[in-house]
Design a protein around this motif. Structure first.
Motif, PDB file in Angstrom:
ATOM      1  N   ALA A 238       1.149  -1.183   0.375  1.00  0.00           N
ATOM      2  CA  ALA A 238       0.105  -0.082   0.242  1.00  0.00           C
ATOM      3  C   ALA A 238       0.958   0.922  -0.329  1.00  0.00           C
ATOM      4  O   ALA A 238       1.987   1.319   0.428  1.00  0.00           O
ATOM      5  N   ASP A 239       0.128   2.627  -0.733  1.00  0.00           N
ATOM      6  CA  ASP A 239       1.109   3.719  -0.412  1.00  0.00           C
ATOM      7  C   ASP A 239       0.045   4.179   0.433  1.00  0.00           C
ATOM      8  O   ASP A 239      -1.011   4.610   0.730  1.00  0.00           O
ATOM      9  N   VAL A 240       0.799   4.432   2.064  1.00  0.00           N
ATOM     10  CA  VAL A 240       0.890   4.576   3.302  1.00  0.00           C
ATOM     11  C   VAL A 240       1.089   6.695   3.805  1.00  0.00           C
ATOM     12  O   VAL A 240       2.380   6.412   2.743  1.00  0.00           O
ATOM     13  N   LEU A 241       0.118   6.794   3.452  1.00  0.00           N
ATOM     14  CA  LEU A 241       0.712   7.826   3.721  1.00  0.00           C
ATOM     15  C   LEU A 241       0.314   8.695   5.210  1.00  0.00           C
ATOM     16  O   LEU A 241      -1.202   9.258   5.377  1.00  0.00           O
ATOM     17  N   ARG A 242       0.802   9.146   5.985  1.00  0.00           N
ATOM     18  CA  ARG A 242       0.284   9.427   7.231  1.00  0.00           C
ATOM     19  C   ARG A 242       0.392  11.194   7.709  1.00  0.00           C
ATOM     20  O   ARG A 242       1.157  11.989   7.167  1.00  0.00           O
ATOM     21  N   ILE A 243      -0.377  11.208   8.883  1.00  0.00           N
ATOM     22  CA  ILE A 243      -1.048  12.957   8.231  1.00  0.00           C
ATOM     23  C   ILE A 243      -0.951  13.170  10.070  1.00  0.00           C
ATOM     24  O   ILE A 243      -1.210  12.275  11.161  1.00  0.00           O
ATOM     25  N   ASP A 244      -0.424  14.235  10.590  1.00  0.00           N
ATOM     26  CA  ASP A 244      -0.483  14.351  12.338  1.00  0.00           C
ATOM     27  C   ASP A 244      -0.666  16.090  11.861  1.00  0.00           C
ATOM     28  O   ASP A 244      -0.684  16.388  11.078  1.00  0.00           O
ATOM     29  N   SER A 245      -1.262  16.781  13.276  1.00  0.00           N
ATOM     30  CA  SER A 245      -1.481  17.999  13.259  1.00  0.00           C
ATOM     31  C   SER A 245      -0.011  18.075  12.974  1.00  0.00           C
ATOM     32  O   SER A 245       0.857  18.112  14.253  1.00  0.00           O
ATOM     33  N   PRO A 246       0.261  19.822  12.912  1.00  0.00           N
ATOM     34  CA  PRO A 246       1.538  20.485  13.555  1.00  0.00           C
ATOM     35  C   PRO A 246       2.052  21.156  14.668  1.00  0.00           C
ATOM     36  O   PRO A 246       2.695  21.051  15.591  1.00  0.00           O
ATOM     37  N   HIS A 247       0.848  20.988  15.059  1.00  0.00           N
ATOM     38  CA  HIS A 247      -0.155  21.402  16.695  1.00  0.00           C
ATOM     39  C   HIS A 247       0.605  20.192  17.584  1.00  0.00           C
ATOM     40  O   HIS A 247       0.463  20.052  18.677  1.00  0.00           O
ATOM     41  N   LEU A 248       1.013  18.785  17.385  1.00  0.00           N
ATOM     42  CA  LEU A 248       1.733  17.410  18.303  1.00  0.00           C
ATOM     43  C   LEU A 248       2.446  17.245  18.032  1.00  0.00           C
ATOM     44  O   LEU A 248       3.116  17.359  16.924  1.00  0.00           O
ATOM     45  N   PRO A 249       3.668  17.313  19.017  1.00  0.00           N
ATOM     46  CA  PRO A 249       4.525  16.513  18.706  1.00  0.00           C
ATOM     47  C   PRO A 249       4.569  15.346  18.799  1.00  0.00           C
ATOM     48  O   PRO A 249       4.096  14.145  18.705  1.00  0.00           O
ATOM     49  N   GLU A 250       5.710  14.820  17.938  1.00  0.00           N
ATOM     50  CA  GLU A 250       5.961  12.935  18.258  1.00  0.00           C
ATOM     51  C   GLU A 250       7.791  12.456  18.102  1.00  0.00           C
ATOM     52  O   GLU A 250       8.300  14.101  17.516  1.00  0.00           O
ATOM     53  N   SER A 251       7.931  11.794  18.084  1.00  0.00           N
ATOM     54  CA  SER A 251       9.097  10.583  18.965  1.00  0.00           C
ATOM     55  C   SER A 251       9.785  10.729  17.090  1.00  0.00           C
ATOM     56  O   SER A 251       9.110   9.453  16.281  1.00  0.00           O
ATOM     57  N   GLN A 252      10.240  10.802  16.595  1.00  0.00           N
ATOM     58  CA  GLN A 252      11.447  10.813  15.628  1.00  0.00           C
ATOM     59  C   GLN A 252      11.938   8.910  15.916  1.00  0.00           C
ATOM     60  O   GLN A 252      11.856   8.576  15.006  1.00  0.00           O
ATOM     61  N   ASP A 253      12.482   8.794  17.307  1.00  0.00           N
ATOM     62  CA  ASP A 253      12.756   7.452  17.721  1.00  0.00           C
ATOM     63  C   ASP A 253      11.463   6.259  17.071  1.00  0.00           C
ATOM     64  O   ASP A 253      11.676   5.386  16.877  1.00  0.00           O
TER      65      ASP A 253
END
Length: 467
Positions: A238-253
């Motif tokens: 599948a071609d998977v595109l993850r979408i996050d809010s720019p206002h919520l941090p995420e761990s690169q780890d």
């Protein structure tokens, strides 16, 4: 050593396949190969091999439907399974291990028991400290003192009221008597149903190279079950595109582990321009997977019913921590909190002190179940079409683990060496070490097509080749 299905108990695999409404005759395609373990008092290894097994079988089934051949055999390798369930701990970039839990994410002794908190993200940490009437620079000793003066349920309620994450540790019988535990009891492991009939059947025998080739998946999930599910769909083409809010941090780890095979972007759905970009993506999507707190995305028209009306023929998959029922239906949650609330931590502990599972097994197991549900929904669309809904919850997986599974032998545990199921590749972040896929079937993919990239940096559009 490879075992036939009769050599090892397959009750978990059979139960999960039945929950997916799979053809029981296909269970004969699954064989087990020993060599890995996840030692615990509860049947964690059986949960792991069962969830990977049904996900692999669902992938083989869809591959056969699209490719026109027979359903391929599936080998569930316990070593690969155990390593995959530890993937978030074993991933490395240039030899550097990830940070898994922040200092304020832990068990605390309260005035009358134990409390588990989750404060890995800055906003969760701030809300926890606010609920405890502590300053922003408070540390572990300060929090321990504040929690130690309060009843566990009082901490649970005050932290939740402040928008934070905390639960009182309960024994299994206490959870059974709790209103949320009672609401969980008797519900199915997961749910796969039709939402509408306006989509004609998908074309079978289209000679796709992989089960999910050509399919576009919008991934609106965060740590950890949802990203495991969509990582699996990416493995399968599948071609998977993850979408996050720019206002919520995420761990690169975390993204280094679960971002394999995906692209990742950031969109603010409350902003007109970003919302328009999202709608363009949605108009061409085949699958939407959501993993936010129940109701959080409804205001953007992302409830299953709204999606079914706007985009007939979608497969909508959504997961939650506590389920979409009972008094906790709107609460946030994580694997560690569900373990504490549902009696798992008490069972795995000693002398009244809490314990933990050897892996975040609720997250990983639920992720594979959700992916399996999507695959089975896609297979169903090849038969009769329609819009489909798949739902799973960590607390349902916990109920299955604590009361529905039979402890099975862990195989040759002395021979287990996770290094055998780890591989390395170059990535934008550096030299990446990650677990090899546990999901597979004869002739299936051996690895992801691409490494993860830097979180949130891809363009919000589908590649021309998949449109």
């Amino acid at each position: 050593m490879t075992h036939s299905p009769s050599d090892l108990p397959t009750s978990g695999t059979a139960q999960a396949w039945a929950a997916l409404d799979g053809d029981p005759a296909l269970l004969g395609r699954v064989v087990h190969k020993g060599g890995g373990s996840l030692p615990s008092r509860l049947p964690v290894m059986e949960l792991a091999r069962a969830t990977v097994g049904v996900c692999s079988l669902a992938a083989a089934e869809l591959a056969a439907r699209r490719g026109g051949g027979p359903v391929a055999s599936v080998t569930v390798d316990d070593g690969a399974v155990a390593t995959a369930f530890l993937s978030d701990r074993l991933v490395r970039v240039d030899g550097v291990a990830p940070t898994t839990f922040a200092p304020l994410s832990r068990f605390w002794r309260s005035a009358d028991g134990w409390v588990r908190t989750h404060a890995n993200y800055p906003h969760h940490r701030a809300r926890l400290l606010a609920a405890l009437s502590l300053p922003e620079d408070a540390g572990v000793e300060d929090a321990a003192g504040a929690i130690g003066e309060r009843r566990a349920v009082d901490v649970e309620e005050s932290v939740y009221a402040a928008g934070g994450l905390a639960v009182a540790m309960r024994a299994g019988d206490e959870w059974a008597r709790h209103p949320q535990g009672a609401a969980t009891a008797g519900r199915p492991l997961l749910r796969v149903e039709r939402l509408g009939d306006d989509r004609p059947p998908r074309a079978a025998n289209d000679r796709a190279s992989l089960p999910c080739s050509g399919l576009r998946v919008l991934d609106l999930t965060r740590v950890l079950a949802g990203p495991v599910a969509t990582r699996t769909l990416a493995l399968l083409g599948a071609d998977v595109l993850r979408i996050d809010s720019p206002h919520l941090p995420e761990s690169q780890d975390a993204h280094n582990d679960t971002g394999l095979g995906k692209r990742s972007t950031r969109l603010d759905l409350a902003a007109a321009g970003d919302r328009a970009a999202f709608e363009e993506l949605l108009a061409l999507a085949d699958v939407v997977v959501t993993g936010y707190r129940p109701g959080a995305l409804d205001r953007f028209g992302l409830s299953p019913q709204a999606l079914a009306e706007r985009r007939p023929g979608l497969v909508v998959a959504r997961l939650s921590a506590w389920g979409r029922y009972g008094p906790w239906d709107g609460r946030r949650g994580f694997d560690s909190l569900v373990q504490a609330a549902t009696g798992i931590a008490a069972t795995e502990g000693d002398e009244g002190r809490p314990g933990t599972l050897p892996a975040q097994a609720l997250d990983h197991g639920t992720g594979y179940l959700l992916a399996a549900g999507v695959l089975r929904a896609l297979t169903g669309q090849h038969g009769v079409g329609g819009t489909r809904l798949v739902e799973a919850a960590l607390t349902q997986t916990a109920a299955w683990l604590t009361s529905g599974l039979v402890k099975a032998p862990d195989g040759d545990t002395a021979a287990y060496d996770a290094d055998r199921w780890l591989t390395e590749r170059d990535s934008p972040m550096g030299r990446l070490r990650h677990a090899v896929p546990a999901v597979g079937y004869d002739g299936g993919p051996a690895d992801w097509a691409r490494p993860p990239g830097f979180w949130g940096t891809d363009a919000p559009r589908w590649p021309a080749a998949t449109v």
